[in-house]
Design a protein around this motif. Structure first.
Motif, short mmCIF file in Angstrom:
data_model
loop_
_atom_site.label_atom_id
_atom_site.label_comp_id
_atom_site.label_asym_id
_atom_site.label_seq_id
_atom_site.Cartn_x
_atom_site.Cartn_y
_atom_site.Cartn_z
N ARG A 114 0.83 -1.21 0.00
CA ARG A 114 0.00 0.00 0.00
C ARG A 114 0.86 1.25 0.00
N CYS A 165 -0.86 4.15 0.94
CA CYS A 165 -1.72 5.03 1.72
C CYS A 165 -1.79 4.57 3.17
N LYS A 166 -2.56 5.31 3.99
CA LYS A 166 -2.77 5.00 5.41
C LYS A 166 -4.20 4.52 5.67
N CYS A 167 -4.87 4.09 4.60
CA CYS A 167 -6.28 3.70 4.73
C CYS A 167 -6.47 2.51 5.67
N MET A 168 -5.57 1.56 5.66
CA MET A 168 -5.69 0.38 6.51
C MET A 168 -5.70 0.78 7.99
N GLU A 169 -4.91 1.79 8.35
CA GLU A 169 -4.87 2.26 9.74
C GLU A 169 -6.18 2.91 10.14
N LYS A 170 -6.93 3.38 9.15
CA LYS A 170 -8.23 4.00 9.41
C LYS A 170 -9.37 3.00 9.31
N ILE A 198 -10.06 1.15 6.61
CA ILE A 198 -10.55 1.04 5.24
C ILE A 198 -9.69 0.01 4.52
N ARG A 199 -10.23 -1.18 4.27
CA ARG A 199 -9.46 -2.26 3.68
C ARG A 199 -9.53 -2.25 2.15
N CYS A 216 -9.81 0.17 -0.19
CA CYS A 216 -9.66 1.48 -0.83
C CYS A 216 -9.13 1.31 -2.25
N CYS A 274 -6.80 3.31 -3.55
CA CYS A 274 -5.53 4.03 -3.63
C CYS A 274 -4.47 3.18 -4.34
#
Length: 280
Positions: A223, A225-230, A232-233, A235, A237
């Motif tokens: 990845r 992005c930082k979507c996983m930390e939020k 959001i699997r 995404c 991005c």
């Protein structure tokens, strides 16, 4: 050093005969008919011109290299005997004298794994390992068909006919790294077959078929992005792909998903196959 093939294809033929008599004196009766067919195929296949074609890919300095014709022939031999891993084939050449002889090597003096990868780098005319950018959005996964042995609906609405039309109108510019491979195929296979009246380029009958080519068990990506930390699997991005040229597809024959290439093969359906008799 530059590769220099003094004797040409005749030297390869003499080398094969000498080693066969030494290591397989009863080859006429001990080898299977399918093996003899492979022997006859390579006996007739003159690849010596590749040594001159590939000279610009070698330095004038350094140790004497393996002949490009022998390396290219060895790759074809690995395909004939269904040894599609270079790791396995490099080991096989050390253990299987027959495969080494057909490839053009001396028994006990065969190339290692690194030599095969080095030869690949010489064939590929680019510093980039892939045609596609390694960073791109996730590719769409095809939907699994409802019935067994059914093909998945295509993600891209492009037919093979459309691809041929596009190629004729605007040849893809990103295929430049493959030019040397095309030169080898065009000169030593296509044109040679036409000159020997094995096929007619003016009245060519082609048969085409597609097949999946597996390269890995799954996508290998990272990845950006930082979507996983939020939380959001899924995404959209960008990801960094280790094999950006590969796609996810559905293999209707094996009834499972695969990661790799979609190979479409064209065969001259009306070609001749009259090979010379092997003089053993």
């Amino acid at each position: 050093m530059k590769p220099i093939n003094v004797g040409g294809h005749s030297a390869y033929q003499n080398h094969v005969l000498t080693q066969l008599h030494k290591y397989y004196p009863n080859a006429a009766t001990s080898l299977s008919s399918s093996t003899w067919q492979i022997l006859e195929k390579f006996w007739a296949l003159d690849l010596s011109g590749i040594d001159l074609l590939m000279q610009d890919r070698y330095s004038v300095f350094g140790p004497e290299p393996r002949l490009p014709s022998d390396m290219r022939r060895a790759i074809l031999v690995s395909v004939e005997f269904k040894l599609t891993s270079y790791t396995r084939f490099a080991s096989d050449l050390k253990e299987n004298n027959l495969h080494a002889i057909i490839s053009g090597f001396t028994v006990g003096d065969t190339p290692g794994l690194g030599t095969f990868y080095d030869f690949h780098r010489r064939l590929w005319l680019s510093d980039d390992k892939n045609l596609s950018n390694a960073i791109h959005p996730p590719k769409e996964k095809p939907q699994k068909p409802k019935g067994n042995a059914e093909k998945a609906a295509p993600v891209e609405k492009v037919t093979v006919e459309d691809l041929f039309r596009r190629f004729e109108e605007t040849p893809p510019s990103d295929m430049a790294p493959c030019v040397r491979l095309w030169d080898i195929f065009h000169t030593f296979f296509l044109q040679t077959s036409a000159e020997q009246n094995l096929l007619s380029l003016k009245e060519l009958v082609l048969a085409g078929d597609g097949t999946p080519v597996y390269t890995a068990a799954r996508e290998r990506k990272t990845r950006t992005c930082k979507c996983m930390e939020k939380g959001i699997r899924d995404c959209k991005c960008n990801r960094i792909y280790l094999q950006p040229d590969c796609d996810i597809g559905w293999d209707s024959h094996r009834n499972r998903y695969y990661f790799g290439y979609d190979l479409y093969m064209l065969t001259a359906a009306d070609s001749e196959h009259d090979l010379p008799v092997f003089p053993f």
